[in-house]
Design a protein around this motif. Structure first.
Motif, PDB file in Angstrom:
ATOM      1  N   THR A 121     -38.833  88.945  -1.043  1.00 16.25           N
ATOM      2  CA  THR A 121     -39.775  88.267  -0.142  1.00 16.25           C
ATOM      3  C   THR A 121     -39.260  88.297   1.297  1.00 16.25           C
ATOM      4  OG1 THR A 121     -40.156  86.787  -2.001  1.00 16.25           O
ATOM      5  CG2 THR A 121     -41.117  86.161   0.110  1.00 16.25           C
ATOM      6  N   VAL A 122     -38.008  87.897   1.482  1.00 15.31           N
ATOM      7  CA  VAL A 122     -37.458  87.885   2.830  1.00 15.31           C
ATOM      8  C   VAL A 122     -37.495  89.288   3.435  1.00 15.31           C
ATOM      9  CG1 VAL A 122     -35.348  87.552   4.178  1.00 15.31           C
ATOM     10  CG2 VAL A 122     -35.998  85.874   2.460  1.00 15.31           C
ATOM     11  N   GLY A 123     -37.102  90.294   2.626  1.00 22.04           N
ATOM     12  CA  GLY A 123     -37.074  91.662   3.125  1.00 22.04           C
ATOM     13  C   GLY A 123     -38.445  92.150   3.543  1.00 22.04           C
ATOM     14  N   VAL A 124     -39.466  91.892   2.722  1.00 22.44           N
ATOM     15  CA  VAL A 124     -40.822  92.370   3.033  1.00 22.44           C
ATOM     16  C   VAL A 124     -41.360  91.661   4.274  1.00 22.44           C
ATOM     17  CG1 VAL A 124     -43.224  92.377   2.244  1.00 22.44           C
ATOM     18  CG2 VAL A 124     -41.419  93.102   0.696  1.00 22.44           C
ATOM     19  N   VAL A 125     -41.236  90.334   4.300  1.00 20.20           N
ATOM     20  CA  VAL A 125     -41.762  89.583   5.439  1.00 20.20           C
ATOM     21  C   VAL A 125     -41.051  89.992   6.728  1.00 20.20           C
ATOM     22  CG1 VAL A 125     -41.898  87.277   6.457  1.00 20.20           C
ATOM     23  CG2 VAL A 125     -42.510  87.622   4.058  1.00 20.20           C
ATOM     24  N   SER A 126     -39.735  90.071   6.642  1.00 21.89           N
ATOM     25  CA  SER A 126     -38.939  90.403   7.811  1.00 21.89           C
ATOM     26  C   SER A 126     -39.289  91.790   8.351  1.00 21.89           C
ATOM     27  CB  SER A 126     -37.467  90.331   7.422  1.00 21.89           C
ATOM     28  OG  SER A 126     -36.663  90.611   8.513  1.00 21.89           O
ATOM     29  N   GLY A 127     -39.341  92.767   7.433  1.00 23.04           N
ATOM     30  CA  GLY A 127     -39.612  94.126   7.862  1.00 23.04           C
ATOM     31  C   GLY A 127     -41.052  94.304   8.330  1.00 23.04           C
ATOM     32  N   TYR A 128     -41.971  93.596   7.686  1.00 22.05           N
ATOM     33  CA  TYR A 128     -43.377  93.793   8.018  1.00 22.05           C
ATOM     34  C   TYR A 128     -43.721  93.210   9.378  1.00 22.05           C
ATOM     35  CZ  TYR A 128     -48.423  93.623   7.821  1.00 22.05           C
ATOM     36  OH  TYR A 128     -49.731  93.779   8.115  1.00 22.05           O
ATOM     37  N   TYR A 129     -43.303  91.968   9.606  1.00 19.53           N
ATOM     38  CA  TYR A 129     -43.680  91.326  10.868  1.00 19.53           C
ATOM     39  C   TYR A 129     -42.849  91.799  12.049  1.00 19.53           C
ATOM     40  CZ  TYR A 129     -46.907  88.147   8.615  1.00 19.53           C
ATOM     41  OH  TYR A 129     -47.958  87.639   7.946  1.00 19.53           O
ATOM     42  N   GLY A 130     -41.554  92.066  11.807  1.00 15.91           N
ATOM     43  CA  GLY A 130     -40.698  92.450  12.920  1.00 15.91           C
ATOM     44  C   GLY A 130     -40.594  91.309  13.920  1.00 15.91           C
ATOM     45  N   GLY A 131     -40.172  91.636  15.128  1.00 18.06           N
ATOM     46  CA  GLY A 131     -40.147  90.639  16.193  1.00 18.06           C
ATOM     47  C   GLY A 131     -39.271  89.440  15.883  1.00 18.06           C
ATOM     48  N   TRP A 132     -39.742  88.262  16.305  1.00 18.81           N
ATOM     49  CA  TRP A 132     -38.878  87.083  16.171  1.00 18.81           C
ATOM     50  C   TRP A 132     -38.722  86.640  14.724  1.00 18.81           C
ATOM     51  CZ3 TRP A 132     -40.708  82.633  13.999  1.00 18.81           C
ATOM     52  CH2 TRP A 132     -42.095  82.463  13.969  1.00 18.81           C
ATOM     53  N   VAL A 133     -39.751  86.925  13.884  1.00 22.78           N
ATOM     54  CA  VAL A 133     -39.635  86.585  12.458  1.00 22.78           C
ATOM     55  C   VAL A 133     -38.461  87.341  11.858  1.00 22.78           C
ATOM     56  CG1 VAL A 133     -40.782  86.707  10.221  1.00 22.78           C
ATOM     57  CG2 VAL A 133     -42.108  86.193  12.267  1.00 22.78           C
ATOM     58  N   ASP A 134     -38.430  88.657  12.167  1.00 21.46           N
ATOM     59  CA  ASP A 134     -37.369  89.518  11.684  1.00 21.46           C
ATOM     60  C   ASP A 134     -36.014  89.020  12.179  1.00 21.46           C
ATOM     61  OD1 ASP A 134     -36.179  91.759  10.542  1.00 21.46           O
ATOM     62  OD2 ASP A 134     -36.317  92.889  12.409  1.00 21.46           O
TER      63      ASP A 134
END
Lengths: 306, 331
Positions: A121-134
């Motif tokens: 979950t963390v990997g997908v969200v982080s990679g998908y959104y990029g930016g400050w979320v990442d």
């Protein structure tokens, strides 16, 4: 097709193709002798974890093995009275071995699943959104990287009474960083592929794009790291138990090894050492061997046989 | 400022922040621990209230939690870890020799395994599908997935108990009373105790290096630049050397990361072999609730990890400019 049934049909199709993939993977694993051997060991281990405590001829802690004369058998070599011999306290090693598989299975299964799910979950969200979320999520993984696992786990387990679920949670809380990083870097490349871009362009929501277009493409890596997570969790649990930080109410293989080590009987009582030691070594190695074979499916570049 | 310098500065700042968070977590966890090491002293000993207050003041436990926190941060910065409660010695005096005992076991083992298993891995990768390759993969998978204390137990049973070639416990024989580091480590007695834990450590870490090196060479094998080298008429070994050189970067970064994780990974090894290192000391200190010692040991372990992570990231970014230096930096 009406708008009602379309998503449903699509879903079935997905499940179907997922099922085919799973079947293909199994067929592949059967073809690899090492992975197949690993699967047999894992199967036996799961069986022990589920039914071991019922198969145990005696209670692993309460029962004391007695010889013909009625005296307690302490440190007795394997015999007809106790097939795997007895411990220094006169307990049946076979019963302890059979009962000890369960905590190992619980921690391994849930620790591994937790590690995989959280990391994925963390990997997908982080990679998908990029930016400050990442940025935020990756700094969080850096933090779990910088807090050394063993010392921190020992600290936490001194101030909370160790129990099997707490140990599972601690393990997952520290190990999710591995899959998170690998999945994220995969997502970074998937995100740039045409079908993801076109899904975005056609107005799919972020959640939908992530679930239907990005996640399935990084799922194999997620599975692989979940498998590795199982092995890590088992090793970590055994190590903690060996250091004396295991669940005090449960017989586990790590705890058996701690008792034989701490009682100073390792030199004589090989029958007390070998069953738990071989059990742990066999299960962790098997999971890794399956993982390796699987890794070669995902990344054909590194296949063993050309 | 160049792009690389900016990356360096940012990465440095993050490391400092991570250190701060890590030590704060340690502080909070230790303050949450129930009971205090003094309770044992108070209930067993003949201390009166005045003496208890005096001891508490000596350890700064009478101050507010914030004052304690600030003092704690200050003391870490200067490596003044305070007084060990149970050993009545400054913490650093307890830890320093144990740190050295750990390093002397682990650093040579890590260097040895990095060199040997990388070379073996490259050779195995080059001879793909060979019996050597299969054997090396299976044996190192077994060694790296089995928890290190189990491998150690097997080795102790075989080599110490049954063959009786080496001692099972400790760093020196009980009667040895060496003075100073040189006398401690430069002796046959030490070597005799050293060989078994060293071997187990080498074997335990061999798997990751071997697989990294093997995969690197296998991936390079089909690549264009090697075809060029082959066309130029280089021998097999020369080609392998070039493929190997090109897979060095992941091995180098992995080595740095491993170096940082060295203490914590081998807590178990030290416990099994009764090796008087920092990992074993930490376990003892936790059992005895010796807070100052615990927090110093965990701090040193965390610091090692943070510095190694920083070094690995910087190495990677420096040697491989294609890695994005403005992104996460640690992808």
């Amino acid at each position: 097709m009406s708008t009602e049934t379309k998503p449903k049909a699509e879903l079935y199709e997905r499940i179907d193709s997922l099922w085919t993939t799973v079947r293909d993977q199994f067929a592949f694993l059967r073809g690899d002798p090492l992975a197949f051997g690993g699967m047999l060991v894992v199967g036996a281990f799961v069986f022990l974890g589920l039914f071991g405590p019922f198969l145990a001829p005696h209670d692993p802690i309460e029962h004391t093995v007695r010889g013909d004369g009625g005296s307690v058998l302490r440190l007795a070599a394997p015999s007809a009275d106790a097939f795997f011999g007895t411990t220094a306290y006169g307990k049946d090693v076979l019963s302890q071995f059979l009962a000890g598989a369960r905590p190992t299975l619980i921690v391994g299964l849930f620790g591994g699943l937790g590690t995989g799910a959280l990391g994925f979950t963390v990997g997908v969200v982080s990679g998908y959104y990029g930016g400050w979320v990442d940025e935020l999520l990756m700094r969080l993984t850096d933090l779990t990287f910088s807090l050394p696992f063993m010392p921190m786990a020992l600290l936490l387990l001194t101030f909370m009474t160790p129990n099997i679920w707490l140990i599972t949670a601690i393990i997952a809380a520290f190990l999710w960083k591995m899959p998170a990083r690998v999945v994220r870097s995969e997502v970074l490349s998937v995100r740039e592929r045409t079908f993801v871009k076109s899904a975005r362009a056609s107005g799919a929501s972020d959640l939908r794009t992530m679930l239907y277009h990005v996640a399935p493409n990084v799922l194999p890596i997620g599975f692989l790291y979940t498998a590795y997570g199982v092995a890590w969790a088992i090793a970590a649990q055994a190590s903690l138990a060996f250091l004396g930080f295991g669940d005090p109410t449960m017989t586990s293989w790590g705890r058996m090894l701690r008792q034989v080590f701490a009682s100073g009987n390792m030199r004589v009582a090989w029958w007390w050492v070998l069953p738990p030691a071989i059990g742990i070594a066999a299960i962790t190695t098997s999971v890794f061997l399956i993982g390796r074979a699987y890794e070669e499916v995902i990344n054909p570049e590194i296949q063993t046989d050309q | 400022m160049s792009k690389f310098q900016r990356f360096l500065l940012k990465r440095l700042a993050i490391s400092v922040l991570l250190t701060l968070i890590a030590v704060s977590v340690i502080f909070v966890v230790l303050r949450l621990l129930p009971g205090s090491p003094f309770e044992a002293l108070v209930t067993s000993g003949n201390l009166n209230q005045e003496q208890i207050d005096e001891i508490r003041a000596m350890y700064g436990l009478d101050q507010s939690i914030w004052a304690q926190y600030v003092n704690y941060l200050g003391s870490l910065l200067t490596f003044q870890f305070g007084y060990s409660i149970l050993r009545s010695q400054p913490v650093w005096d307890v830890l320093e020799p144990r740190l050295i005992n750990s390093l002397i076991l682990l650093v040579p083992a890590l260097v040895t395994t990095a060199i040997l298993s990388s070379v073996l891995g490259m050779y195995a990768g080059w001879n793909r599908g060979s019996r050597l390759e299969k054997f090396s993969i299976v044996s190192t998978t077994l060694l790296r997935s089995t928890p290190v204390f189990i491998t150690a137990i097997f080795f102790i049973i075989v080599f110490a108990y049954n063959l009786e070639i080496v001692p099972a416990l400790g760093m020196r024989s009980i009667r040895a009373t060496p003075d100073g580091y040189i006398e401690t480590f430069a002796s046959l007695d030490f070597l005799h105790h050293y060989i078994l834990p060293f071997t187990v450590a080498v074997l335990y870490y061999s798997g990751d290096f071997l697989l990294l090196a093997r995969n690197g060479v296998v991936e390079k094998r089909g690549s264009e630049f090697l075809k060029l080298h082959r066309a130029k008429g280089l021998s097999e070994m020369e080609q392998l050397a070039r493929a190997g050189r090109n897979s060095m970067l992941p091995i180098l970064t992995y080595f740095t990361l491993r170096l940082g994780m060295i203490f914590q990974g081998l807590i178990l090894l030290e416990v099994v072999f009764s090796w008087p290192g920092i990992g074993r000391e930490l376990v003892l200190a936790i059992q005895q609730q010796d807070y100052p010692l615990v927090q110093a040991a965990v701090f040193i372990m965390a610091l090692a990890v943070i510095i190694a992570n920083l070094a690995a990231d910087v190495l990677y970014a420096y040697f491989d400019p294609t890695v994005s230096t403005n992104g996460g930096g640690s992808a």
